[in-house]
Design an enzyme around this catalytic site. Sequence first.
Site, short mmCIF file in Angstrom:
data_model
loop_
_atom_site.label_atom_id
_atom_site.label_comp_id
_atom_site.label_asym_id
_atom_site.label_seq_id
_atom_site.Cartn_x
_atom_site.Cartn_y
_atom_site.Cartn_z
N GLY A 40 0.82 -1.23 0.00
CA GLY A 40 0.00 0.00 0.00
C GLY A 40 0.84 1.26 0.00
N CYS A 43 1.00 6.06 0.36
CA CYS A 43 -0.39 6.51 0.20
C CYS A 43 -1.29 5.87 1.24
CB CYS A 43 -0.87 6.18 -1.21
SG CYS A 43 -2.64 6.38 -1.39
N ILE A 188 0.83 18.69 1.82
CA ILE A 188 0.88 18.02 3.12
C ILE A 188 0.72 19.05 4.23
CG2 ILE A 188 2.35 16.73 4.74
CD1 ILE A 188 3.50 15.22 2.40
N HIS A 447 -29.24 18.40 -11.12
CA HIS A 447 -29.64 19.62 -10.42
C HIS A 447 -30.43 19.26 -9.17
CE1 HIS A 447 -30.96 23.70 -9.75
NE2 HIS A 447 -32.16 23.21 -9.51
P1 NAI Z 1 5.02 20.27 -1.77
O1 NAI Z 1 6.05 20.24 -2.82
O2 NAI Z 1 3.58 20.19 -2.12
O3 NAI Z 1 5.19 21.60 -0.90
C1 NAI Z 1 6.36 21.92 -0.24
C2 NAI Z 1 6.35 23.40 0.07
O4 NAI Z 1 7.42 23.68 0.95
C3 NAI Z 1 6.56 24.27 -1.16
O5 NAI Z 1 5.55 25.23 -1.21
C4 NAI Z 1 7.94 24.89 -0.92
O6 NAI Z 1 8.03 26.20 -1.43
C5 NAI Z 1 8.02 24.89 0.58
N1 NAI Z 1 9.38 24.86 1.12
C6 NAI Z 1 10.42 24.10 0.71
N2 NAI Z 1 11.49 24.31 1.51
C7 NAI Z 1 11.11 25.22 2.43
C8 NAI Z 1 11.76 25.85 3.53
N3 NAI Z 1 13.02 25.55 3.85
N4 NAI Z 1 11.06 26.75 4.26
C9 NAI Z 1 9.77 27.04 3.95
N5 NAI Z 1 9.12 26.48 2.93
C10 NAI Z 1 9.76 25.58 2.18
O7 NAI Z 1 5.45 19.12 -0.75
P2 NAI Z 1 4.66 18.39 0.40
O8 NAI Z 1 3.55 19.23 0.91
O9 NAI Z 1 5.71 17.96 1.34
O10 NAI Z 1 4.01 17.18 -0.36
C11 NAI Z 1 4.83 16.20 -0.94
C12 NAI Z 1 4.14 15.42 -2.03
O11 NAI Z 1 3.05 14.68 -1.55
C13 NAI Z 1 3.66 16.31 -3.12
O12 NAI Z 1 4.20 15.83 -4.32
C14 NAI Z 1 2.19 16.15 -3.10
O13 NAI Z 1 1.66 16.15 -4.40
C15 NAI Z 1 1.96 14.82 -2.40
N6 NAI Z 1 0.74 14.89 -1.61
C16 NAI Z 1 -0.46 14.99 -2.24
C17 NAI Z 1 -1.60 15.14 -1.54
C18 NAI Z 1 -2.88 15.29 -2.27
O14 NAI Z 1 -2.91 15.05 -3.46
N7 NAI Z 1 -3.96 15.71 -1.64
C19 NAI Z 1 -1.62 15.17 -0.08
C20 NAI Z 1 -0.32 15.10 0.48
C21 NAI Z 1 0.80 14.95 -0.28
#
Ligand code: NAI
Length: 462
Positions: A40, A43, A188, A447
């Site tokens: 799994g 995810c 996240i 609707h």
């Molecule tokens: P992310 O890439 O979405 O966001 C990371 C953020 O951290 C960016 O906005 C970046 O500018 C910021 N950042 C980086 N270094 C930093 C620093 N030193 N100080 C302050 N800000 C900083 O990464 P995240 O949220 O960790 O998610 C990881 C992956 O998991 C993504 O690829 C996402 O698509 C996937 N994910 C998808 C979800 C969904 O589809 N609902 C839910 C959770 C995760």
Amino acid sequence: MADNKFDLIVLGGGPAGYNAAERAAHEGMKTLVIEERELGGVCLNEGCIPTKTFLYSAKILDYAHHGDKYGVTVTGASLDHSKVVDRKNKVVKTLVSGVGAKMKGAGVTVHRGTGVIKGKSADGFTVVSGDETFTGSKLLICTGSEAVVPPVTGLREAVPEGLAVTNREILDIREIPKSIVVIGGGVIGLEMASYFNSVGSIVTVIEMLDKIAGPTDAEISKILQNNYAKRGVEFKLGAKVTAVSGRKGKGSVSYEMGGKTEKVDCDLILVSTGRRARTANIGLESVGVLTERGAIKTDERCRTSVPGIWAAGDVNGRIMLAHTAYREGEVAVADMVGKADRVDYRSIPSVIYTNPEVGSVGETLDSAKRAGIDAEEHTLALRYSGRYVAENEGGDGIVKIVVGKAHKNILGVHMIGSYASEIIYGAAAMVAREMRVDDVRRLVFPHPSVCEAIREAMFSIN
Ligand code: NAI
């Protein structure tokens, strides 16, 4: 065929790996999945699913707290986080065993352990796990991704200390922190900020960029930010974290913003600054698989640089989403058996499960411009939907349609508001099928529904 000789070895049993393995078995391939943790993947065990159980509990609490607007008064509503964690564990366990049953049902062999590729022989690719050696005529690499902990002073030390956690550890804490700093305002970070805000923590999100939610349409990300700011989440944008100090329950995060250094105290820190592909220590060099910026280089058929080896899911660094991984796994298997298929990366939807939800697919006006596409956008407030008004007192949701100027073909749909997570797949079909505005005008939507706003928006386009 000898016991340890397979048609296909799948390295990693997450959404890409287990789905592909099932497909491959149905195609008649003798298939092995090697998984070092639980089937799994991220995810199911520490990502999409556990966070959704958290957010659902928070939503019920929010409904109870804000029922007055709808004529419902609930007194004494409270959330027991430990019970939420127990339920999360139960949900995860059920689904993980479901994946196990799927593998069994399809006749896929599952091996528990860490697999390392050791090269190629006349029998195929060799993969070693512990003291066992397996060979596979074909190889599918689905080793996923891991959280990045940036090299900020004191941050890496704060992880073993329990002061800083990633998406993995945060799902098992038993007590709600009084205050939490979220480093990184991406998906996240926002989903967890949403949960901890609902359950009463003081939440501060520190984001390096000048907007939250990464590539999300700027207007939508602003609406999301305003919603959370109103609920008390503090945002520090354009802020660079410079140092972390303290211990669990008594920490602080220093950051630079607008030329000044500031500090915020907190009980807990969530590091959500992005993820990187897991390509280290799996033996890629033994077969010469090429990587690019740390991820395995693949084409739209998920082929790597080495014939006979495919890669699917986060490990290829393209779009790190479970549903992308599913699709890539399918496409890789189709390619293995000579069926024409490809991943249409343009039409992959993405969702942020905050409250309100954000759903997006395809180009934003900005990304279209960057790609040199002559596009225009049309925005409609969701209050044009009767159901939205009935269910959202004071709601400020919108839907945006991005269309090509010349042919009025739908390039992107972006939405913030209730049910966006469920509605967006219909919009993905519009983008994937390259439908035009007129095509959608002729579709009949139920609707009253919130999705009707998409159809309504089409009528505002000349
Ligand atoms: P992310 O890439 O979405 O966001 C990371 C953020 O951290 C960016 O906005 C970046 O500018 C910021 N950042 C980086 N270094 C930093 C620093 N030193 N100080 C302050 N800000 C900083 O990464 P995240 O949220 O960790 O998610 C990881 C992956 O998991 C993504 O690829 C996402 O698509 C996937 N994910 C998808 C979800 C969904 O589809 N609902 C839910 C959770 C995760």
